[in-house]
Design an enzyme around this catalytic site. Structure first.
Site, PDB file in Angstrom:
ATOM      1  N   GLY A  25       0.757  -1.108  -0.229  1.00 18.85           N
ATOM      2  CA  GLY A  25      -0.021   0.097  -0.057  1.00 18.85           C
ATOM      3  C   GLY A  25       0.955   1.234  -0.133  1.00 18.85           C
ATOM      4  N   ILE A  27       1.498   3.893   2.484  1.00 19.77           N
ATOM      5  CA  ILE A  27       2.535   4.037   3.399  1.00 19.77           C
ATOM      6  C   ILE A  27       3.314   2.815   3.654  1.00 19.77           C
ATOM      7  CG2 ILE A  27       2.732   4.818   5.938  1.00 19.77           C
ATOM      8  CD1 ILE A  27       0.040   5.880   5.981  1.00 19.77           C
ATOM      9  N   LEU A  48      -3.655  -7.443  -1.351  1.00 15.05           N
ATOM     10  CA  LEU A  48      -3.826  -6.514  -2.492  1.00 15.05           C
ATOM     11  C   LEU A  48      -5.348  -6.035  -2.926  1.00 15.05           C
ATOM     12  CD1 LEU A  48      -1.552  -8.820  -5.109  1.00 15.05           C
ATOM     13  CD2 LEU A  48      -0.961  -6.514  -3.440  1.00 15.05           C
ATOM     14  N   SER A 139      -4.274   5.724  14.100  1.00 12.49           N
ATOM     15  CA  SER A 139      -4.772   7.110  13.294  1.00 12.49           C
ATOM     16  C   SER A 139      -5.326   8.115  14.311  1.00 12.49           C
ATOM     17  CB  SER A 139      -6.102   6.499  12.641  1.00 12.49           C
ATOM     18  OG  SER A 139      -6.609   7.732  11.745  1.00 12.49           O
ATOM     19  N   TYR A 163     -14.391   3.494  11.452  1.00  7.77           N
ATOM     20  CA  TYR A 163     -13.081   3.372  11.334  1.00  7.77           C
ATOM     21  C   TYR A 163     -12.246   3.783  12.319  1.00  7.77           C
ATOM     22  CZ  TYR A 163      -8.457   4.461   9.617  1.00  7.77           C
ATOM     23  OH  TYR A 163      -7.139   4.825   9.476  1.00  7.77           O
ATOM     24  N   LYS A 167      -9.829   1.444  14.860  1.00  6.54           N
ATOM     25  CA  LYS A 167      -8.197   1.441  15.254  1.00  6.54           C
ATOM     26  C   LYS A 167      -8.208   1.613  16.754  1.00  6.54           C
ATOM     27  CE  LYS A 167      -6.213   1.888  11.264  1.00  6.54           C
ATOM     28  NZ  LYS A 167      -4.885   1.039  11.243  1.00  6.54           N
ATOM     29  N   ARG A 245      -6.437  20.086   8.564  1.00  5.20           N
ATOM     30  CA  ARG A 245      -5.687  18.709   8.914  1.00  5.20           C
ATOM     31  C   ARG A 245      -4.058  19.082   9.285  1.00  5.20           C
ATOM     32  NH1 ARG A 245     -10.174  17.925   9.915  1.00  5.20           N
ATOM     33  NH2 ARG A 245     -11.323  16.166   8.921  1.00  5.20           N
ATOM     34  N   GLY A 309     -19.125  11.911   9.532  1.00  5.89           N
ATOM     35  CA  GLY A 309     -17.768  11.242  10.210  1.00  5.89           C
ATOM     36  C   GLY A 309     -16.544  12.107  10.111  1.00  5.89           C
TER      37      GLY A 309
END
Length: 377
Positions: A25, A27, A48, A139, A163, A167, A245, A309
């Site tokens: 991926g 990162i 994948l 995250s 999500y 995490k 952000r 969200g």
């Protein structure tokens, strides 16, 4: 790329070996590159589902080193056991997971299955094989909406979407394993917003599904000008009405993983948490303006309603990581935008090159799949 079949029995023990889940991926591939350049042996496990094996071919091209690749899911305990039997794994860097906020709201069961149950399976296999070091890709979404201008690691957590909840649940799970097994060590890295690409332009962010992160949406709009960027939310209580952000260059973030790994190898820190960011916030509009200034290309865009969200403003206080990991981001927002544009403009279709259009030495290499493994008894 080396791909080992079930019949291969030789253990790989010459250097420290790091298993990277989700290593194909965005990162993950940048971190695999940094690991190879620093002399680690690397084993990648990736199903994948949202990545391309071509990223790893290109990592090998850049580093002139080989890695070991297994197409497998972290939910498949038998395959994980076989991989740990094949290699002497000194540490795991765990990226594999689903990560789209909007999708997590409509498909929470899939997110808990992959992000929580998959992590539990991985930890079980690690403990079984005596592998006691993990760097976990967490995250900043675990914090939810916050009132403070910047966020320290001890800030109360409160995810506002499935999500983020998965995490945080995975963090709790890893923490409990560290408590139950005193020799087990973990660094939980809470990312803010990684963007940019490797300076070569050979690897970058290329999700196989429609992108949810800001910068790939920006660069794709710059190339496909009939598909404008949708700016979700323009009336937030921020300086220009758009969400704010803390952005970090993906190469700096990858190097942060190596810094965390070194800390685990040096001693027994138990379970430690670090914010991985720059400590400065940029709004969506400011990033768009930076991209236009750096590239000289305008970004077609339209305003849209906020997404469910999404938090309003999330900015890190990364001072603990700076102090304890001896790590600090070096690449500014101009380089983040410049490298992202280099990647996208050189690879307008990402890794999806076909046959004769692909440089010969970067051709997709055929690889062996595991067949079936005997059940454990």
């Amino acid at each position: 790329m080396v791909n080992l079949s079930e019949s291969t029995q030789t253990k790989i023990t010459e250097h420290k070996t790091v298993l990277v889940t989700g290593g194909a991926g965005y990162i993950g591939s940048h971190t695999v590159l940094e690991l190879l350049e620093q002399g680690y042996d690397v084993v990648v496990v990736d199903n994948l589902c949202n990545s391309q094996i071509e990223s790893l071919n290109r990592v090998q091209e850049i580093t002139k080193r080989q890695l070991f690749f297994y197409e497998a899911s972290i939910n498949d305990a038998d395959r994980l056991h076989a991989i740990f039997q094949q290699h002497t794994i000194d540490a795991v860097i765990h990226f594999a997971g689903l990560k789209a906020v909007k999708e997590s709201i409509s498909q929470p069961l899939e997110y808990y299955k992959t992000n929580v149950e998959g992590t539990r399976t991985l930890l079980e296999v690690m403990v079984h094989h005596g592998c006691n070091n993990i760097v976990f890709s967490s995250s900043a979404t675990v914090y939810g909406n916050v009132d403070s201008p910047t966020i320290k690691e001890d800030h109360p957590v409160g995810p506002i979407n499935p999500y983020g909840q998965t995490k945080l649940t995975a963090e709790y799970l890893i923490h409990d394993v560290c408590t139950a097994h005193p020799n087990f060590n973990a660094a939980l890295l809470r990312y803010f917003n990684p963007i940019g690409a490797h300076a070569s332009g050979l690897i970058g962010e290329d999700p196989t599904s429609p992108p949810n992160n800001l910068l790939p949406c920006v660069t794709r709009a710059m190339i496909h000008r009939d598909q404008p960027l949708r700016v979700f939310g323009t009336s937030y209580n921020t300086r220009d009405g758009t969400a704010v952000r803390d952005f970090i260059h993906v190469v700096d973030l990858a190097q942060g993983h190596l810094a965390a790994l070194r800390k685990l190898f040096k001693g027994a820190p138990g379970c430690v948490v670090y914010n991985m960011g720059n400590g400065r916030g940029y709004s969506v509009k400011e990033i768009i303006s930076k991209m236009e200034n750096v590239t000289g290309v305008s970004v077609p865009r339209i305003d849209a309603d906020p997404r469910p969200g999404d938090a309003v403003s999330v900015i890190a206080d990364p001072s603990l990581a700076f102090e304890q990991l001896q790590w600090q981001p070096k690449l500014g927002v101009d380089e983040m935008c410049r490298s992202a544009w280099k990647w996208q403009s050189q690879n307008p279709q990402g890794y999806r090159l076909k046959g004769k259009d692909m440089p010969k030495k970067l051709q997709h290499r055929p690889h062996q799949h595991f067949s079936s493994f005997p059940s454990r008894h």
